[in-house]
Design a protein around this motif. Structure first.
Motif, PDB file in Angstrom:
ATOM      1  N   LEU A 155       0.821  -1.204   0.000  1.00  0.00           N
ATOM      2  CA  LEU A 155       0.000   0.000   0.000  1.00  0.00           C
ATOM      3  C   LEU A 155       0.860   1.261   0.000  1.00  0.00           C
ATOM      4  CD1 LEU A 155      -2.877  -0.928   2.482  1.00  0.00           C
ATOM      5  CD2 LEU A 155      -2.975  -0.777  -0.010  1.00  0.00           C
ATOM      6  N   ALA A 156       1.977   1.217   0.714  1.00  0.00           N
ATOM      7  CA  ALA A 156       2.885   2.363   0.704  1.00  0.00           C
ATOM      8  C   ALA A 156       3.406   2.619  -0.711  1.00  0.00           C
ATOM      9  CB  ALA A 156       4.045   2.118   1.661  1.00  0.00           C
ATOM     10  N   ILE A 157       3.706   1.531  -1.426  1.00  0.00           N
ATOM     11  CA  ILE A 157       4.210   1.670  -2.796  1.00  0.00           C
ATOM     12  C   ILE A 157       3.127   2.197  -3.728  1.00  0.00           C
ATOM     13  CG2 ILE A 157       5.085   0.395  -4.795  1.00  0.00           C
ATOM     14  CD1 ILE A 157       6.457  -1.499  -2.788  1.00  0.00           C
TER      15      ILE A 157
ATOM     16  N   GLY B  79       0.432   3.828  -2.948  1.00  0.00           N
ATOM     17  CA  GLY B  79       0.084   5.201  -2.578  1.00  0.00           C
ATOM     18  C   GLY B  79       1.079   6.204  -3.115  1.00  0.00           C
ATOM     19  N   ALA B  80       2.370   5.868  -3.010  1.00  0.00           N
ATOM     20  CA  ALA B  80       3.409   6.768  -3.508  1.00  0.00           C
ATOM     21  C   ALA B  80       3.370   6.876  -5.031  1.00  0.00           C
ATOM     22  CB  ALA B  80       4.781   6.277  -3.047  1.00  0.00           C
ATOM     23  N   VAL B  81       3.159   5.741  -5.701  1.00  0.00           N
ATOM     24  CA  VAL B  81       3.101   5.755  -7.170  1.00  0.00           C
ATOM     25  C   VAL B  81       1.889   6.548  -7.653  1.00  0.00           C
ATOM     26  CG1 VAL B  81       2.761   4.323  -9.222  1.00  0.00           C
ATOM     27  CG2 VAL B  81       4.366   3.604  -7.447  1.00  0.00           C
ATOM     28  N   GLY B  82       0.734   6.329  -7.018  1.00  0.00           N
ATOM     29  CA  GLY B  82      -0.457   7.079  -7.404  1.00  0.00           C
ATOM     30  C   GLY B  82      -0.274   8.569  -7.220  1.00  0.00           C
TER      31      GLY B  82
ATOM     32  N   PRO C 152       2.215  15.148  -3.260  1.00  0.00           N
ATOM     33  CA  PRO C 152       3.285  14.695  -2.368  1.00  0.00           C
ATOM     34  C   PRO C 152       3.197  13.196  -2.108  1.00  0.00           C
ATOM     35  CG  PRO C 152       2.274  16.697  -1.525  1.00  0.00           C
ATOM     36  CD  PRO C 152       1.424  16.232  -2.660  1.00  0.00           C
ATOM     37  N   ARG C 153       4.282  12.491  -2.331  1.00  0.00           N
ATOM     38  CA  ARG C 153       4.260  11.030  -2.242  1.00  0.00           C
ATOM     39  C   ARG C 153       4.201  10.508  -0.808  1.00  0.00           C
ATOM     40  NH1 ARG C 153       9.132  10.102  -6.417  1.00  0.00           N
ATOM     41  NH2 ARG C 153       9.456  12.275  -5.905  1.00  0.00           N
ATOM     42  N   LEU C 154       4.976  11.130   0.080  1.00  0.00           N
ATOM     43  CA  LEU C 154       5.023  10.630   1.453  1.00  0.00           C
ATOM     44  C   LEU C 154       3.655  10.748   2.114  1.00  0.00           C
ATOM     45  CD1 LEU C 154       6.578   9.515   3.830  1.00  0.00           C
ATOM     46  CD2 LEU C 154       7.242  11.874   4.427  1.00  0.00           C
TER      47      LEU C 154
ATOM     48  N   ARG D  71      -1.146   8.123   4.208  1.00  0.00           N
ATOM     49  CA  ARG D  71      -2.608   8.102   4.267  1.00  0.00           C
ATOM     50  C   ARG D  71      -3.161   6.740   3.863  1.00  0.00           C
ATOM     51  NH1 ARG D  71      -3.508  12.734   1.668  1.00  0.00           N
ATOM     52  NH2 ARG D  71      -3.471  11.768  -0.386  1.00  0.00           N
ATOM     53  N   VAL D  72      -2.632   6.180   2.790  1.00  0.00           N
ATOM     54  CA  VAL D  72      -3.108   4.882   2.318  1.00  0.00           C
ATOM     55  C   VAL D  72      -2.745   3.769   3.300  1.00  0.00           C
ATOM     56  CG1 VAL D  72      -2.902   3.168   0.490  1.00  0.00           C
ATOM     57  CG2 VAL D  72      -3.060   5.572  -0.101  1.00  0.00           C
TER      58      VAL D  72
END
Length: 242
Positions: free
Chosen positions: A196-198, A200-203, A210-212, A217-218
């Motif tokens: 999910l971290a990946i 979320g950052a890609v989206g 902002p990716r972080l 959030r995700v």
């Protein structure tokens, strides 16, 4: 010669509209995969909280994958069908108006370019040249900001949505079923939150956000969903339902 060289130099670069269209599809794919991860993982940890029976967990996970993929495909099909019908109606309306009242449409196109800052003479010249080249395309772009090639196939959108959801759902299924029974839930939590971290950052990267912040959030949302379903499953298991 210079103009020919410049054209050749950039002929393989995507136009802005084409690039935006591709990025929208990519972003939709990432979000679909994200839905697959969270939805199926929540079902799996919920059932795993109630029972360690591999057959029950597998059945629940596969049912969630199939049902979710079909639901995503149907939702995307209906949504894109409505959008496509609206776009086709607008295109036909514009085509009819160009056939029935070409002078009024030319005046309208001229006024649009005047409103963008061109002088009346230049705006008229631009409108006439564009009309001679492709009147319908000129009006669709200037008035509605759409192109005939922008109409997406509902079937393609439904298929892409189902595939994205399925690919996302495979991860929690493997994380839950491959390890020993005692490690299933913690490893699934870890794998899902990392995924999910990946996503979320890609989206966020695709959308220019902002990716972080998006990743956090995700991850928090996914962790909440997993914790809630696991707690409910544990309570049901303790109550003797399973």
């Amino acid at each position: 010669m210079a103009s020919i060289e410049t054209t050749a130099k950039h002929e393989n670069e995507p136009h802005r509209d084409d690039l935006a269209h591709r990025l929208n599809w990519l972003r939709a794919g990432v979000l679909g995969a994200n839905d697959g991860i969270v939805s199926v993982a929540s079902i799996l940890v919920g059932v795993a909280g109630a029972t360690t029976n591999t057959g029950n967990i597998l059945a629940a996970g596969v049912a969630g994958l199939v049902g979710g993929a079909i639901s995503m495909a149907l939702g995307e099909y209906v949504s894109v069908s409505s959008q496509s019908d609206t776009q086709r109606a607008l295109i036909e309306k514009e085509r009819r108006e160009l056939d029935e009242q070409p002078e009024e449409e030319l005046d309208e196109l001229t006024a649009i370019y005047e409103s963008k800052g061109l002088s009346p003479k230049t705006a008229r010249s631009v409108a006439e040249e564009l009309t001679e080249h492709d009147a319908l395309a000129a009006h669709l772009s200037a008035e509605l900001n759409i192109h005939e090639d922008d109409i997406v196939s509902p079937w393609s959108a439904a298929f892409a949505s189902a595939v994205a959801f399925t690919l996302g759902a495979v991860l929690p299924l493997l994380a839950m079923l491959l390890p020993p029974a005692g490690m299933r839930v913690p490893l699934t939590f870890a794998a899902v939150l990392i995924a999910l971290a990946i996503t979320g950052a890609v989206g966020a990267w695709i959308g220019g956000a902002p990716r972080l912040r998006a990743a956090v959030r995700v991850v928090l949302g996914g962790a909440l969903a997993l914790a809630a379903t696991f707690s409910i499953g544990t309570l049901l298991g303790a109550s003797g339902v399973f």
